[in-house]
Design an enzyme around this catalytic site. Structure first.
Site, mmCIF file in Angstrom:
data_model
loop_
_atom_site.group_PDB
_atom_site.id
_atom_site.type_symbol
_atom_site.label_atom_id
_atom_site.label_comp_id
_atom_site.label_asym_id
_atom_site.label_seq_id
_atom_site.Cartn_x
_atom_site.Cartn_y
_atom_site.Cartn_z
ATOM 1 N N ASP A 141 99.605 13.957 40.680
ATOM 2 C CA ASP A 141 100.338 12.767 41.138
ATOM 3 C C ASP A 141 99.806 12.358 42.508
ATOM 4 O OD1 ASP A 141 102.307 10.765 41.187
ATOM 5 O OD2 ASP A 141 103.846 12.104 42.006
ATOM 6 N N GLU A 196 95.978 8.428 44.041
ATOM 7 C CA GLU A 196 95.245 7.141 44.143
ATOM 8 C C GLU A 196 94.174 7.163 45.229
ATOM 9 O OE1 GLU A 196 98.559 7.493 43.836
ATOM 10 O OE2 GLU A 196 98.546 6.951 41.723
ATOM 11 N N ASP A 216 105.521 4.801 37.471
ATOM 12 C CA ASP A 216 106.957 4.621 37.738
ATOM 13 C C ASP A 216 107.542 3.372 37.099
ATOM 14 O OD1 ASP A 216 106.586 6.901 39.162
ATOM 15 O OD2 ASP A 216 106.713 5.967 41.140
#
Ligand code: MIG
Length: 811
Positions: free
Chosen positions: A407, A410, A482
């Site tokens: 997670d 990015e 999300d």
């Protein structure tokens, strides 16, 4: 020729320089090699590589020389020698392969690509072609009437990309919507379809890039990047499937995942302490709702320090994991890239001592704020860091963790502006964050995959990632981040996985039920129904939200959800086979209708993206509203068997079917085999003795079923089995043949139960030329008996399992 004398001077003044944009100019020189042709242009260099008979690579730079840094996305080795013809004509050069003819106009240099019958497939915009504006590079292409664009990875709008501009810059955007771009994953690859014939363009550039598919103008479409080379692959189909297969020949295909990872997976932010994890697990078993994996979100760690446990919440992780393993659960932990900048913490110390983290140009380690507060960021473009990270994962692997969930990769930091000036190794070539941002997650996933493989070379693990780039499919499954518990996202949960599948990422799913907010019971059921047919099937939910496990809902909802999860487990042989196919072909598992029915205009309509093919034999039409009790859907040509209604439909029709809350419309294609098995509470709970095979007979068809142990890499040395099923229906006689095509793995099966759908009562049934009798009781205790279910028009035939089998039915 008066006409020409007017056009040519205009042309020249646009061809090289126009207010900021420099164009490539004309061809001054060329050199032919066994696998490429190099051209010197007025303002650039160009290399055209012949990669394959249907793949060409066009590479331009205005920097004098080409970069030697290897591609992050492409793992395919350019062959040293490729067959092609090269020819010079007065105004152009021509490259010919068996499938493509490329014209390279000399002045100005412009590319036109034709098929081998001289049908124009794609061409540079005749005025602009390739341009440079300082660092920025662009390629302008002619926009044809009726050309449709698809792909581009994780985009949240509809499948059709025309008339919009998209950006590739991996971005964390919680509660995004269908207008938000960019999102977590960047895949600079799209497919163009005109007259039902497809090509693909993969722009292999990791900088922030842009794809204008005819937005705000009707002259051209263009793609380009802030920096780097104009380096793109042109891939010819004309089948869309072939474009994707070729694209994944370049960027890689999925590994076969562990079979358990196709089961239902339960997550939330966060399950802790240990007693909660045990209670959740026990509830699944108590309610007999199948489940294979439970996730631990960030709170399992000691102060969010990666590779550690919070010893108060989890005093004995090994014991907990082993106890849960005995009940059939795998534990998966979240792993964020940020390493807490704490001088007392081993991972921070090791990283600093061994120079494994990214730095500012002045040599100071970069620190960004994320969950652990100020944190260092591993440089995953540096081999040493990749190895180290892989080794650190073994800490959790030793505790018994069987999967990793990447997670915030990015990479995301509070403030969402990782400084562009931060330096990366870039495999020794040196680069700043502008170049590496989009591949940070890809490289982290690579480190993860290599790490688990090194730790246990013969056991498959599961890896999940939020961010990624072209090629991410070879290391990891992807989920769409999300989402919100609302209808817009329920729709996106149908469309986005299809979009990613078209972009080479088949192992994909959503936060079932929605991450943020509270679903109504009906929305939850509808999302579960859809989720159960997506390749990756996990429910997840944000911090502070209500409990969203199936047993946290009312008894009716719970039992509807249990039914659909159970159906998923029954379908595992079919699903796993689709994963195998994806690992060979690179094709999606959850397929847009037009992928399988490329020449059917209806399959390109807006509504047809609200349904999909699961493999080639099942059509799934999820209800994507929480109030509807019906579904409008399109059935392509041929006949279809409605699984819920036990009746058949003629295709090439839009239909409306009833879909009460307990049903998701499922159709079987005529000629489609669907192998299924008994329900289990988790993969491997029981020995599977029987393979059930659904078949809606057709004049003639075939199907191949792949099976292996589902957990080791033994299949790579031939330990798998491939069974071929074929059928033929003519003159009221149905013949089914089963043969073993590859016999490297003992499936352990004892019998087959065929369910022949939509047929009349048989006159006689033969197995291997012996007539078998009617089991009137329908108890199936004995093999080699049949039973006809008059009410449903289903003929059940139970036989011994055998490597070679022939069934004949006379109606
Ligand atoms: O800042 O780990 O998308 O699935 O539960 C939020 C906590 C960080 C974002 C992920 C979500 C996860 C959450 N994470």
């Amino acid at each position: 020729m008066v006409k020409y004398s007017i056009i040519i001077p205009m042309f020249l003044c646009f061809s090289t320089l126009y207010a900021g944009f420099t164009f490539v100019g004309k061809i001054k020189n060329y050199n032919v090699f066994p696998n490429k042709v190099e051209f010197t242009l007025t303002n650039a260099n160009l290399i055209i590589y012949v990669v394959d008979q249907n793949i060409l690579r066009f590479r331009y730079t205005n920097q004098g020389e080409f970069s030697n840094a290897p591609s992050y996305a492409v793992i395919f080795q350019q062959p040293e020698k490729v067959n092609f013809l090269f020819n010079e004509e007065s105004d152009k050069f021509v490259i010919k392969t068996t499938e493509l003819i490329v014209q390279i106009k000399k002045d100005p240099c412009r590319i036109s690509i034709f098929d081998n019958k001289m049908n124009l497939l794609n061409k540079d915009d005749e005025y602009y072609g390739v341009s440079f504006d300082n660092d920025e590079v662009r390629c302008f292409k002619k926009l044809f009437d009726g050309e449709k664009f698809y792909g581009l990875g994780e985009k949240s709008d509809q499948l059709l990309k025309n008339g919009n501009q998209y950006t590739m810059w991996n971005s964390d955007f919680p509660a995004y919507n269908s207008k938000r771009d960019p999102l977590y994953v960047s895949i600079p690859f799209f497919i163009g379809i005109r007259n039902y014939r497809a090509y693909g363009i993969f722009f292999d550039n990791t900088y922030k890039s842009y794809f204008n598919m005819g937005a705000s103008n009707k002259e051209f479409y263009w793609f380009g990047a802030d920096k780097g080379e104009m380096d793109y692959y042109f891939i010819y189909g004309p089948q869309i499937k072939r474009v994707i297969t070729s694209y994944t020949m370049l960027t890689g295909k999925i590994e076969l995942p562990p079979l358990w990872s196709l089961g239902y997976q339960q997550s939330r932010w966060s399950y802790y302490p240990e007693t909660t994890v045990r209670r959740i697990a026990q509830s699944f078993r108590d309610y007999e709702i199948p489940c294979d994996a439970i996730y631990l979100d960030i709170d399992y760690m000691d102060g969010y320090r990666v590779f550690t446990w919070d010893k108060e919440k989890f005093p004995n992780p090994t014991k907990m994991i082993n106890d849960l393993k005995a009940k059939g659960f795998k534990l998966i932990t979240i792993i964020d890239p940020g390493v807490k900048a704490d001088t007392e913490y081993f991972a921070a110390k090791e990283g600093v001592e061994n120079d494994l983290f990214v730095k500012y140009p002045n040599g100071k380690f970069y620190e960004g704020q994320v969950w652990p507060s100020w944190s260092y960021f591993p440089d995953f473009t540096y081999d040493k860091t990749i190895n180290w990270w892989g080794d650190k994962l073994s800490i959790l692997l030793k505790d018994g963790i069987e999967g990793f969930w990447n997670d915030m990769n990015e990479p995301a930091v509070w403030g969402q502006a990782f400084p562009d000036i931060v330096q990366f190794s870039d495999n020794g070539f040196g680069a700043d964050h502008k170049k590496i941002h989009n591949v940070y997650a890809l490289q982290m996933a690579k480190a993860t995959r290599e790490g688990v493989r090194k730790y246990s070379p013969n056991k498959r693990h599961f890896i999940l990632t939020r961010a990624g780039f072209s090629g991410i499919q070879r290391y990891s499954a992807v989920w769409t981040g999300d989402s919100e518990s609302n209808e817009e996202h329920l729709k996106l949960a149908c469309i986005m996985p299809q979009n990613l599948g078209l972009s080479g990422v088949p192992f994909i799913g959503t936060d079932v039920g929605g991450f943020i907010g509270e679903p109504t019971a009906r929305l939850y059921v509808r999302w579960m129904q859809l989720g159960s047919f997506t390749p990756f099937f996990r429910a997840h939910s944000e911090f502070n939200s209500r409990a969203k496990e199936p047993f946290a809902f009312d008894p009716n909802t719970r039992s509807l959800v249990r039914d659909i999860i159970r159906f998923r487990y029954q379908l595992l042989p079919y699903l796993y086979n689709e994963f195998y196919n994806a690992s060979v072909t690179g094709l999606p598992i959850m397929k847009p209708m037009f992928l399988n029915y490329q020449n059917d205009e209806n399959c390109y309509s807006y509504d047809s993206q609200l349904q999909f093919m699961l493999g080639d034999n099942l059509l799934i039409a999820p209800v994507l509203s929480s109030t509807d009790n019906f579904k409008k859907l399109y059935l392509p040509g041929g006949k279809w068997y409605s699984f819920n209604e036990n009746k058949t439909y003629d295709g090439s029709n839009w239909i409306i079917v009833n879909a009460p809350i307990e049903q998701i419309p499922i159709f079987i294609r005529q000629g489609g085999f669907v192998p299924m098995q008994d329900v289990q509470n988790f993969v491997g709970e029981k020995k599977i003795d029987e393979l059930q095979v659904l078949l809606f007979p057709s004049p003639k068809s075939e199907y191949q079923l792949y099976q292996d142990d589902g957990i080791s890499y033994d299949y790579t040395s031939g330990k798998y089995s491939i069974t071929k099923f074929s059928e033929e229906l003519s003159n009221n006689k149905l013949k089914i043949h089963i043969t073993t095509e590859h016999d490297g793995y003992n499936t352990g099966l004892k019998n087959y139960l065929f369910k022949i759908l939509a047929v009349s009562a048989p006159k006689a049934v033969y197995v291997n030329n012996e007539r078998i009798s009617d089991n009137k009781k329908n108890d199936y205790k004995t093999n080699n008996q049949f039973n006809f279910d008059k009410e449903k028009s289903i003929l059940n035939i139970k036989t011994n399992y055998s490597k070679k089998l022939e069934i004949q039915i006379e109606f």
